[in-house]
Design an enzyme around this catalytic site. Sequence first.
Site, PDB file in Angstrom:
ATOM      1  CB  ILE A 187      23.712  56.447  21.951  1.00 40.58           C
ATOM      2  CG1 ILE A 187      25.051  55.813  22.355  1.00 40.58           C
ATOM      3  CG2 ILE A 187      23.882  57.287  20.683  1.00 40.58           C
ATOM      4  CD1 ILE A 187      24.927  54.728  23.375  1.00 40.58           C
ATOM      5  CB  SER A 219      19.048  68.095  18.547  1.00 43.22           C
ATOM      6  OG  SER A 219      17.799  67.450  18.688  1.00 43.22           O
ATOM      7  CE  LYS A 277      25.692  49.576  17.310  1.00 42.41           C
ATOM      8  NZ  LYS A 277      24.904  48.540  17.891  1.00 42.41           N
ATOM      9  CG  ASP A 309      20.834  47.846  16.321  1.00 40.86           C
ATOM     10  OD1 ASP A 309      21.195  48.853  15.694  1.00 40.86           O
ATOM     11  OD2 ASP A 309      20.686  47.823  17.546  1.00 40.86           O
TER      12      ASP A 309
END
Lengths: 312, 312
Positions: free
Chosen positions: B14, B36, B91, B169
């Site tokens: 995402i 990361s 989210k 989800d």
Amino acid sequence: MSPCRIGIVGLGKIAEDQHVPVILKNPAFALAAVASQRGHGVTGVPTFRSHGEMFAAVPEMKAVAICTPPKVRHAIAREALAAGLDVMLEKPPAATLSELADLAAFAAERGRVLFTTWHSQYNPAVEWAADVLKGRTVRTLEVTWKEDVRRWHPGQDWIWRAGGFGVFDPGINALSIVTRILPAPVFVETATLVTPANADAPIAADLVFASAAPGAARLNAAFDWRQTGDQTWTIRIETAEGQELLLENGGARLLIDGMVTVDEPMAEYERIYEHFAALVEGRRSHVDDAPLRLVADSFLIGRRIETDAFHW
Amino acid sequence: MSPCRIGIVGLGKIAEDQHVPVILKNPAFALAAVASQRGHGVTGVPTFRSHGEMFAAVPEMKAVAICTPPKVRHAIAREALAAGLDVMLEKPPAATLSELADLAAFAAERGRVLFTTWHSQYNPAVEWAADVLKGRTVRTLEVTWKEDVRRWHPGQDWIWRAGGFGVFDPGINALSIVTRILPAPVFVETATLVTPANADAPIAADLVFASAAPGAARLNAAFDWRQTGDQTWTIRIETAEGQELLLENGGARLLIDGMVTVDEPMAEYERIYEHFAALVEGRRSHVDDAPLRLVADSFLIGRRIETDAFHW
């Protein structure tokens, strides 16, 4: 000041054992009426079959205590708020968090007082513990809430169904003490829900918490409904400063470093009604969703383990 | 005004598909660094193995977008707020409601901006639907969110584990649209969670809602991860006034009484970053827990039904 005329909706065991006698002896309140689907009544007090009838028939009523099962509380509380009443909710305040959020918003919109009671929070030992822990670092938290479901909920089949909460019905009392006394909030990190093969709701649960405060080493709770013999409702806390707090008997008795510090008879509902009188007088709501949130979080992230079917 | 220097924590799909390109083309932001764990990077942008290193090494950073898996968001967000950063959360904003409540309180305490994004809310068709429904009475709500888990989550075992949410989800996207467009809140009345024998989280769910608004006849949602072939992400609403609204393609297209009213390419993240820029500029938080609350409520009162074990 004239007493606040209050009604009761739902005349079950908790209303008859606690709400009615406590209201009758508190001069800040006058019991104006009761509504009971089963037609139960209180001697000398007007009784109605439904809350709607009661609201309409007793316009001098200013407040209401809602003691029905949780499932119907939201709809009744909304009608009460719409009718201009201040509202006290038995625990848990609603069946879901969204219902409770709606009631809080609706009460604010209508300028009404909403009070979510969590009776276990109203013990002198609990307040004392909260004061002692203020500003401290909690190293370990050990909640042990183990009782015999057959003794405390005989024949209540609904507790095993979806929405019945299972062992979280008593467990939420422990969580309401935890959220009241800890100096920093805790979050459910893992939850194991031991559920009978023929039930929707758990008979036992193990929770592991995380805390935002540094220094927490081990925070957990064990709920079990299979305990025969001695019943256990204790919360043990060790602080980084080396103190040990032990709350016993569901929050009635507090030992600090092994010394009995508070040991008073329970007067939870007396305190609850004193607090409600102050809220009504001051036009302030007191809405606390933290205990219900921890329960919902436990179900949300909980791992379910099946155990033997349960029979009464 | 100089651009807001923003970092990204968690460089998964995402972040690479949406956050990075949208930040790079929005003049209100400058991508200052990325963190990361797997050591992924963005060409020309300083990359760190951990968010802690990044916060320490890039003091000119003012904001951060947290795109990690939900489980670790709370801890990272708290560190970011403590480091003085404004925070945007992918989210769902946290693993539990208690974590989210804590972040909201902590951001307010620190005077930082917190923004819980629900990307599906940021479609023109969704805003249009919300406007049309303002002041109306919703008679029926029919949410159908049916997709093929093998196509959208190949090999992601964590979605089946406790806390992985299962079919909620994607379902939470639908719920985030519902809470955005309906003129009155809904509450989960019953939830059926169809769960594979070898999973903790459901593969399908049926929800029935209640509403505080009068006139609601039938409000429900059906989520299913077993749909092969055509995929379905629709929300159909009938109002008491006789209108029919049909949101298709996950909220990208709106038909009113069968007529295409809005049909625009998705630009969810463009809108999200525009909104975040306004929040940061105006020093306002935007914390919306309603979609996560409906999911937690569904698990809290849900009845679990076991179905066949799932294998990829």
